[in-house]
Design a protein around this motif. Structure first.
Motif, PDB file in Angstrom:
ATOM      1  N   VAL A  27      83.608   2.780   8.052  1.00  0.00           N
ATOM      2  CA  VAL A  27      82.984   2.767   6.733  1.00  0.00           C
ATOM      3  C   VAL A  27      81.751   3.671   6.797  1.00  0.00           C
ATOM      4  CG1 VAL A  27      81.753   1.341   5.039  1.00  0.00           C
ATOM      5  CG2 VAL A  27      83.810   0.465   6.130  1.00  0.00           C
ATOM      6  N   ALA A  28      81.443   4.349   5.696  1.00  0.00           N
ATOM      7  CA  ALA A  28      80.268   5.218   5.670  1.00  0.00           C
ATOM      8  C   ALA A  28      79.014   4.408   6.014  1.00  0.00           C
ATOM      9  CB  ALA A  28      80.117   5.851   4.289  1.00  0.00           C
ATOM     10  N   PRO A  29      78.205   4.870   6.987  1.00  0.00           N
ATOM     11  CA  PRO A  29      77.023   4.101   7.393  1.00  0.00           C
ATOM     12  C   PRO A  29      76.076   3.786   6.249  1.00  0.00           C
ATOM     13  CG  PRO A  29      77.453   5.861   8.960  1.00  0.00           C
ATOM     14  CD  PRO A  29      78.394   6.077   7.804  1.00  0.00           C
ATOM     15  N   ALA A  30      75.943   4.694   5.279  1.00  0.00           N
ATOM     16  CA  ALA A  30      75.005   4.471   4.177  1.00  0.00           C
ATOM     17  C   ALA A  30      75.316   3.183   3.419  1.00  0.00           C
ATOM     18  CB  ALA A  30      75.038   5.661   3.218  1.00  0.00           C
ATOM     19  N   ILE A  31      76.599   2.869   3.252  1.00  0.00           N
ATOM     20  CA  ILE A  31      76.993   1.657   2.525  1.00  0.00           C
ATOM     21  C   ILE A  31      76.542   0.418   3.282  1.00  0.00           C
ATOM     22  CG2 ILE A  31      78.961   0.347   1.633  1.00  0.00           C
ATOM     23  CD1 ILE A  31      80.446   3.003   1.336  1.00  0.00           C
ATOM     24  N   PRO A 123      70.984  12.063 -11.073  1.00  0.00           N
ATOM     25  CA  PRO A 123      71.372  12.867  -9.896  1.00  0.00           C
ATOM     26  C   PRO A 123      72.146  12.070  -8.850  1.00  0.00           C
ATOM     27  CG  PRO A 123      69.078  12.212  -9.699  1.00  0.00           C
ATOM     28  CD  PRO A 123      69.551  11.709 -11.031  1.00  0.00           C
ATOM     29  N   PRO A 124      73.357  12.487  -8.504  1.00  0.00           N
ATOM     30  CA  PRO A 124      74.099  11.814  -7.430  1.00  0.00           C
ATOM     31  C   PRO A 124      73.496  12.119  -6.063  1.00  0.00           C
ATOM     32  CG  PRO A 124      75.575  13.040  -8.871  1.00  0.00           C
ATOM     33  CD  PRO A 124      74.185  13.490  -9.181  1.00  0.00           C
ATOM     34  N   ASP A 125      73.672  11.188  -5.146  1.00  0.00           N
ATOM     35  CA  ASP A 125      73.300  11.374  -3.752  1.00  0.00           C
ATOM     36  C   ASP A 125      74.580  11.688  -2.978  1.00  0.00           C
ATOM     37  OD1 ASP A 125      70.948  10.471  -1.587  1.00  0.00           O
ATOM     38  OD2 ASP A 125      72.995  10.188  -0.856  1.00  0.00           O
ATOM     39  N   VAL A 126      74.536  12.693  -2.096  1.00  0.00           N
ATOM     40  CA  VAL A 126      75.779  13.139  -1.464  1.00  0.00           C
ATOM     41  C   VAL A 126      75.909  12.717  -0.002  1.00  0.00           C
ATOM     42  CG1 VAL A 126      76.016  15.134  -2.975  1.00  0.00           C
ATOM     43  CG2 VAL A 126      74.718  15.352  -0.844  1.00  0.00           C
ATOM     44  N   VAL A 127      74.961  11.928   0.504  1.00  0.00           N
ATOM     45  CA  VAL A 127      75.009  11.568   1.927  1.00  0.00           C
ATOM     46  C   VAL A 127      76.294  10.815   2.260  1.00  0.00           C
ATOM     47  CG1 VAL A 127      73.906  10.214   3.746  1.00  0.00           C
ATOM     48  CG2 VAL A 127      72.499  11.546   2.167  1.00  0.00           C
ATOM     49  N   ALA A 128      76.532   9.716   1.545  1.00  0.00           N
ATOM     50  CA  ALA A 128      77.733   8.911   1.833  1.00  0.00           C
ATOM     51  C   ALA A 128      79.029   9.647   1.480  1.00  0.00           C
ATOM     52  CB  ALA A 128      77.648   7.570   1.095  1.00  0.00           C
ATOM     53  N   PHE A 278      68.038   4.282   3.469  1.00  0.00           N
ATOM     54  CA  PHE A 278      68.998   3.343   2.881  1.00  0.00           C
ATOM     55  C   PHE A 278      68.635   1.893   3.199  1.00  0.00           C
ATOM     56  CE2 PHE A 278      71.748   7.114   2.574  1.00  0.00           C
ATOM     57  CZ  PHE A 278      72.208   6.941   1.283  1.00  0.00           C
ATOM     58  N   LEU A 279      68.122   1.636   4.406  1.00  0.00           N
ATOM     59  CA  LEU A 279      67.680   0.284   4.740  1.00  0.00           C
ATOM     60  C   LEU A 279      66.531  -0.162   3.839  1.00  0.00           C
ATOM     61  CD1 LEU A 279      67.716   0.114   8.650  1.00  0.00           C
ATOM     62  CD2 LEU A 279      68.953  -1.391   7.094  1.00  0.00           C
ATOM     63  N   LEU A 280      65.541   0.714   3.674  1.00  0.00           N
ATOM     64  CA  LEU A 280      64.399   0.381   2.825  1.00  0.00           C
ATOM     65  C   LEU A 280      64.807   0.219   1.369  1.00  0.00           C
ATOM     66  CD1 LEU A 280      61.694   2.714   4.402  1.00  0.00           C
ATOM     67  CD2 LEU A 280      61.763   0.223   4.481  1.00  0.00           C
ATOM     68  N   THR A 281      65.802   0.993   0.951  1.00  0.00           N
ATOM     69  CA  THR A 281      66.310   0.825  -0.414  1.00  0.00           C
ATOM     70  C   THR A 281      66.892  -0.579  -0.592  1.00  0.00           C
ATOM     71  OG1 THR A 281      66.811   3.187  -0.579  1.00  0.00           O
ATOM     72  CG2 THR A 281      67.917   1.721  -2.135  1.00  0.00           C
ATOM     73  N   GLY A 282      67.675  -1.034   0.385  1.00  0.00           N
ATOM     74  CA  GLY A 282      68.217  -2.386   0.330  1.00  0.00           C
ATOM     75  C   GLY A 282      67.133  -3.450   0.333  1.00  0.00           C
ATOM     76  N   PHE A 283      66.039  -3.196   1.045  1.00  0.00           N
ATOM     77  CA  PHE A 283      64.933  -4.148   1.112  1.00  0.00           C
ATOM     78  C   PHE A 283      64.310  -4.423  -0.258  1.00  0.00           C
ATOM     79  CE2 PHE A 283      64.588  -4.430   5.673  1.00  0.00           C
ATOM     80  CZ  PHE A 283      63.794  -5.549   5.885  1.00  0.00           C
ATOM     81  N   GLN A 284      64.477  -3.503  -1.194  1.00  0.00           N
ATOM     82  CA  GLN A 284      63.848  -3.675  -2.504  1.00  0.00           C
ATOM     83  C   GLN A 284      64.509  -4.772  -3.329  1.00  0.00           C
ATOM     84  OE1 GLN A 284      60.994  -1.789  -2.529  1.00  0.00           O
ATOM     85  NE2 GLN A 284      61.944  -1.407  -0.542  1.00  0.00           N
ATOM     86  N   MET A 285      65.687  -5.240  -2.898  1.00  0.00           N
ATOM     87  CA  MET A 285      66.399  -6.257  -3.659  1.00  0.00           C
ATOM     88  C   MET A 285      65.581  -7.532  -3.805  1.00  0.00           C
ATOM     89  SD  MET A 285      69.057  -6.898  -5.377  1.00  0.00           S
ATOM     90  CE  MET A 285      69.849  -8.308  -6.110  1.00  0.00           C
TER      91      MET A 285
END
Length: 535
Positions: A27-31, A123-128, A278-285
């Protein structure tokens, strides 16, 4: 300070563990990183970590954009400039307008707020998507278009974002003035980025020291980004222009030692930056969950679902006309660039994953207006931005491999990859032939001993023998078997060198020099390996 450092160590451990799990389950790491960040945020005793928008926009974003720009081929970027501009400029503006229209008429948001929300999530993010697309072996052009779009779309969105914030805070907006400002920003940033790229390359060339050159390379994206951003631009376009200039002109000005060390340095840096982001983005939940208690949750969920549907539909609604309409209207375009299959176009439309830049833009919204009133709908915009990231990253990101396999888009890339490998083999042979001719000329012009000439010819013949004669499966099997045996021999050498060091027969410095040669040989071996290509 101690608590901050502990959180940083926890994030690094989560990054490494999640990356291993992502590789294991394919699975893509970003997810998984986003989901891991959400899970960690709700661990009892875990302090709240608020993602600073300046951290993303001023610290994380410049090296990400610069690294992707340097890795991008200027020739391929220029050849695909039309679809890249149509996506990175046209699709972003179209999506922002679609979100503004839908939220205004269906939910009742003011036009300014709707357009601001649209600019944030456009704007889409293209990393994943790129990580998945590369692994699936999709056609090169799809990868180039997606990567080119990812380089430039943040600039368009951030400029629109600034216009929207100014319009809301001042109540003034002029479309002709905004268009002129947009054009001026683009032109000035391109010129500034090219100047920074030229300055960086020549400074690194004169330094002639890998450590100094890598340090200068680290400063380059921040110089290209911060100056235009401070003056009211986006900084993104200048960084892209700088990276593309270095990509095209760097090979002849950057030394081999700097290139070898720089590749490792930048690979590790981008791996850490992307993962932590991506981890810090998840932390905002957790923070968003606490804020959502202040207003109706149902309203937020409906708005989030509506915006997510709008941006997904808007991308498809833009991609197909943007792909086929220019070819219908222009014979020149049609002859120069035949239309891609609807399957490839569908995959491009399906990659509308949003990322941390959208969340950072939402977090960067001011808390109050100039008059002291609270900034309207700020918390709702923040929650919707995060919800859209979660829906698109998990939903579209997990669904992309299935869509690619269902449409069999990778089949279109297999013959392309085969031709690319054949061209690579031919280029290697021709380069070695050119070197051999140069050796013959040098031998005739200079007085070289027979031992030196014999040594150089033996080196040349050894390198020539390492190039596979063809790409058929039998030749691949022989090459693969030889590579495995060579690795075993290198391992034996390492063990023997360690025994000599332990017995005191060589010094640590000698051991390091020998190990470096063995490491370079093994790295070169991995670079020369050719995967079996399904014909």
């Amino acid at each position: 300070m101690e608590a901050t450092f502990q959180i940083f160590l926890i994030l690094l451990a989560a990054l490494a563990g999640t990356a291993l799990l992502a590789r294991r389950i394919d699975v893509a790491p970003a997810i998984l990183l986003l989901l891991a960040g959400i899970a960690l945020a709700f661990v009892p005793g875990m302090p709240t970590v608020e993602l600073s928008p300046k951290l993303v926009l001023l610290l994380f974003l410049p090296p990400l954009i610069y690294s992707a720009s340097v890795a991008m081929s200027w020739r391929e970027f220029k050849a695909n400039l039309r679809p890249i501009i149509l996506l990175s400029v046209g699709c972003v503006i179209f999506t922002a307008c679609a979100v503004a229209t839908a939220t205004h008429y269906l939910i009742g948001l003011p036009w300014g707020i709707g357009f601001l929300l649209g600019a944030i999530v456009a704007p889409p993010d293209v990393v994943a998507p790129l990580a998945i697309a590369r692994k699936l072996g999709m056609p090169r052009r799809i990868l180039v278009v997606l990567e080119g779009e990812g380089l430039a779309n943040d600039a368009t969105a951030l400029i629109l974002y600034r216009f929207a914030v100014v319009a809301i805070t001042t109540g003034l907006f002029s479309l002709p003035k905004a268009e002129g400002t947009f054009a001026a920003i683009v032109v000035c940033e391109i010129l500034f980025g090219l100047a920074v790229g030229w300055l960086s390359l020549h400074a690194r060339h004169h330094a002639r020291d890998p450590q100094v050159e890598i340090t200068l390379s680290l400063l380059t994206p921040y110089l290209a980004y911060w100056v235009p951003e401070h003056l009211g631009g986006s900084g993104v376009i200048a960084t892209v222009a700088c990276g593309l200039y270095i990509s095209w002109n760097g090979p002849l000005l950057i030394s081999s030692a700097t290139r070898l060390q720089g590749i490792f340095f930048w690979d590790l840096m981008i791996y850490l930056v992307e993962g932590l982001l991506f981890l810090l983005t998840g932390f905002q939940m957790r923070l968003l969950y606490e804020k959502s208690k202040a207003f109706p949750l149902q309203e937020i969920l409906i708005t989030t679902a509506l915006v997510a549907v709008i941006i997904i539909v808007a991308r498809f609604a833009w991609v197909y006309p943007a792909t086929y309409l220019p070819r219908l209207l222009s014979k020149r375009v049609r002859e120069r660039d035949p239309a891609p299959s609807w399957r490839a176009t569908f995959v491009v439309g399906f990659t509308g994953v949003r990322g941390a830049v959208s969340l950072a833009a939402a977090l960067a919204l001011p808390f109050t207006l100039p008059g002291g009133e609270p900034f309207p709908y700020r918390d709702m915009i923040l929650f919707v931005a995060f919800g859209v990231i979660l829906i698109t990253l998990v939903g579209l990101g997990l669904g992309l491999p299935t869509v690619v396999r269902w449409l069999d888009v990778a089949k279109d890339g297999r013959s392309e990859h085969l031709a690319e490998h054949e061209a690579e083999l031919a280029a290697r042979r021709e380069a070695l032939d050119a070197a051999l001719k140069s050796l013959d000329a040098i031998t005739d012009d200079r007085e070289l001993s027979d031992e030196v000439v014999k040594l150089l010819r033996a080196r040349h013949e050894n390198r020539t023998s390492q190039i596979p004669s063809s790409l058929d499966p039998a030749a691949h099997d022989i090459t693969e078997a030889g590579a495995e045996l060579t690795r075993e021999l290198i391992t034996t050498e390492r063990k023997f060198i360690h025994i000599l060091l332990r017995d005191g027969k060589i010094t640590d410095e000698t051991r390091r020099r020998i190990e470096r040669d063995l490491d370079l040989e093994e790295a070169s071996l991995s670079n020369r390996e050719y995967r079996k290509i399904a014909l």
